[in-house]
Design a protein around this motif. Sequence first.
Motif, PDB file in Angstrom:
ATOM      1  N   THR A   1       1.522   1.914 -15.158  1.00 58.39           N
ATOM      2  CA  THR A   1       2.060   2.245 -13.834  1.00 58.39           C
ATOM      3  C   THR A   1       1.048   3.108 -13.081  1.00 58.39           C
ATOM      4  N   ILE A   2       0.763   2.722 -11.849  1.00 56.26           N
ATOM      5  CA  ILE A   2      -0.156   3.490 -10.997  1.00 56.26           C
ATOM      6  C   ILE A   2       0.542   3.749  -9.666  1.00 56.26           C
ATOM      7  N   ASP A   3       0.726   5.025  -9.324  1.00 52.38           N
ATOM      8  CA  ASP A   3       1.404   5.400  -8.071  1.00 52.38           C
ATOM      9  C   ASP A   3       0.414   5.495  -6.919  1.00 52.38           C
ATOM     10  N   GLY A   4       0.966   5.364  -5.694  1.00 54.05           N
ATOM     11  CA  GLY A   4       0.182   5.598  -4.485  1.00 54.05           C
ATOM     12  C   GLY A   4      -1.016   4.677  -4.342  1.00 54.05           C
ATOM     13  N   ILE A   5      -0.833   3.395  -4.605  1.00 53.67           N
ATOM     14  CA  ILE A   5      -1.963   2.475  -4.547  1.00 53.67           C
ATOM     15  C   ILE A   5      -2.413   2.219  -3.107  1.00 53.67           C
ATOM     16  N   THR A   6      -3.676   1.896  -2.949  1.00 56.11           N
ATOM     17  CA  THR A   6      -4.250   1.553  -1.649  1.00 56.11           C
ATOM     18  C   THR A   6      -4.743   0.105  -1.693  1.00 56.11           C
ATOM     19  N   LYS A   7      -5.288  -0.369  -0.591  1.00 57.09           N
ATOM     20  CA  LYS A   7      -5.791  -1.738  -0.540  1.00 57.09           C
ATOM     21  C   LYS A   7      -6.979  -1.940  -1.479  1.00 57.09           C
ATOM     22  N   ASP A   8      -7.605  -0.842  -1.887  1.00 52.32           N
ATOM     23  CA  ASP A   8      -8.720  -0.934  -2.833  1.00 52.32           C
ATOM     24  C   ASP A   8      -8.277  -1.443  -4.203  1.00 52.32           C
ATOM     25  N   PHE A   9      -6.968  -1.422  -4.474  1.00 55.18           N
ATOM     26  CA  PHE A   9      -6.464  -1.889  -5.763  1.00 55.18           C
ATOM     27  C   PHE A   9      -6.314  -3.407  -5.803  1.00 55.18           C
ATOM     28  N   THR A  10      -6.571  -4.081  -4.695  1.00 53.65           N
ATOM     29  CA  THR A  10      -6.578  -5.547  -4.707  1.00 53.65           C
ATOM     30  C   THR A  10      -7.688  -6.037  -5.636  1.00 53.65           C
ATOM     31  N   GLY A  11      -7.363  -6.981  -6.534  1.00 55.97           N
ATOM     32  CA  GLY A  11      -8.383  -7.477  -7.447  1.00 55.97           C
ATOM     33  C   GLY A  11      -7.808  -8.297  -8.586  1.00 55.97           C
TER      34      GLY A  11
ATOM     35  N   GLU B   1       0.842  -1.198   0.000  1.00 54.95           N
ATOM     36  CA  GLU B   1       0.000   0.000   0.000  1.00 54.95           C
ATOM     37  C   GLU B   1       0.873   1.243   0.000  1.00 54.95           C
ATOM     38  N   GLY B   2       0.497   2.213  -0.826  1.00 51.03           N
ATOM     39  CA  GLY B   2       1.270   3.443  -0.934  1.00 51.03           C
ATOM     40  C   GLY B   2       2.378   3.366  -1.969  1.00 51.03           C
ATOM     41  N   GLY B   3       2.636   2.158  -2.482  1.00 47.73           N
ATOM     42  CA  GLY B   3       3.699   1.983  -3.462  1.00 47.73           C
ATOM     43  C   GLY B   3       3.233   2.157  -4.892  1.00 47.73           C
ATOM     44  N   LYS B   4       3.967   1.540  -5.819  1.00 45.23           N
ATOM     45  CA  LYS B   4       3.714   1.704  -7.256  1.00 45.23           C
ATOM     46  C   LYS B   4       3.338   0.360  -7.869  1.00 45.23           C
ATOM     47  N   LEU B   5       2.188   0.318  -8.522  1.00 42.49           N
ATOM     48  CA  LEU B   5       1.734  -0.888  -9.204  1.00 42.49           C
ATOM     49  C   LEU B   5       2.189  -0.825 -10.658  1.00 42.49           C
TER      50      LEU B   5
ATOM     51  N   ASN C   1      -0.933  -5.279   0.024  1.00 44.45           N
ATOM     52  CA  ASN C   1      -0.801  -5.508   1.462  1.00 44.45           C
ATOM     53  C   ASN C   1      -0.699  -4.205   2.240  1.00 44.45           C
ATOM     54  N   ASP C   2      -1.017  -4.299   3.530  1.00 44.87           N
ATOM     55  CA  ASP C   2      -0.889  -3.145   4.418  1.00 44.87           C
ATOM     56  C   ASP C   2       0.569  -2.709   4.484  1.00 44.87           C
ATOM     57  N   SER C   3       0.798  -1.426   4.272  1.00 46.05           N
ATOM     58  CA  SER C   3       2.131  -0.866   4.514  1.00 46.05           C
ATOM     59  C   SER C   3       2.070   0.151   5.648  1.00 46.05           C
ATOM     60  N   PHE C   4       0.863   0.669   5.917  1.00 46.99           N
ATOM     61  CA  PHE C   4       0.681   1.633   6.998  1.00 46.99           C
ATOM     62  C   PHE C   4      -0.266   1.030   8.031  1.00 46.99           C
ATOM     63  N   ILE C   5       0.214   0.891   9.258  1.00 48.13           N
ATOM     64  CA  ILE C   5      -0.585   0.351  10.356  1.00 48.13           C
ATOM     65  C   ILE C   5      -0.877   1.478  11.343  1.00 48.13           C
TER      66      ILE C   5
END
Length: 289
Positions: A84-94, A40-44, A123-127
């Motif tokens: 390339t998609i920057d700043g991904i969140t858990k919503d990008f799981t799929g 999460e928060g990284g680059k897909l 995956n979670d990167s920020f807890i």
Amino acid sequence: MFAFVLSLMICVSWLTQAQVSLTGEKFQPAKIYGEKTFKEGGKLQIKCSTFGAVNDSEEVFNYLCKNGIGIEMKKSRDRDVIFTIDGITKDFTGNYSCVYSEKEYDVKEARGQDFESIFITVNDSFIPAIITLPEISVKEGTDVDFKCTSSKLPDNDQNNNYAYLCKNGTVIQVNIWNTEKMEAIFTLKEVSKRDAGSYTCGLMADIQPIPKTRLHGINKASLHVTGWCRCHSERSTEHGAEARGGEHILYTDVTQNQPSRAVEWDDFSDNSEDDHGSNEDLYQVCEDV
């Protein structure tokens, strides 16, 4: 005979491909390549390939689909296209797939169901961590310790995790997480009224921008910073309020409304008849400093 059968097979293959276009199918499947887990928060990053399906000189429109619906489009003559998609969140799981078309269509029209696909997990990167303060209201000039605790850690291949202290959503301090005590301590030195605000803290496996996360409850704390006021003594008379002893200045805590040191009443005597033997005629006038 063999040559005739081979020619017939080639002809049938060509007709089959032509029939696909004649049936009005807008999108054709493309191959998809990429990692299956991201933070999460990284680059897909995902590669869509039309190699072998399209002539090298032909320009086509490439679409990246998530759960069968187009989300990104690129026009290119290259047979391999990187999305390339920057700043991904858990919503990008799929479930992700790639398609292409010879004509341009709105990206939301693209459909990738029933084609080759890969399932990607973010995956979670920020807890979010629990944040506590010894006191939520402190005086200016004092030091304030924020304590952050968490029983959960982010997914991490490295040895260190990092704790972030944020004020009103902006990072102001970063510390290495204490894995033995499962906590991090942040200290603000000699706070002023500018330090008042809403504070949160959390954990990340890497030093990177914090994903947008709305925190509340035990993951959020409000700090109030109180100041002091300057006071002087006055006496009430039958003709109104008459200032007396204005040179005797003291500082009073505005939250307690109590003097920080004894008041010197040099202008009044305990034995004076004018004193009336009562404090009801005496009062304080304060102003913020």
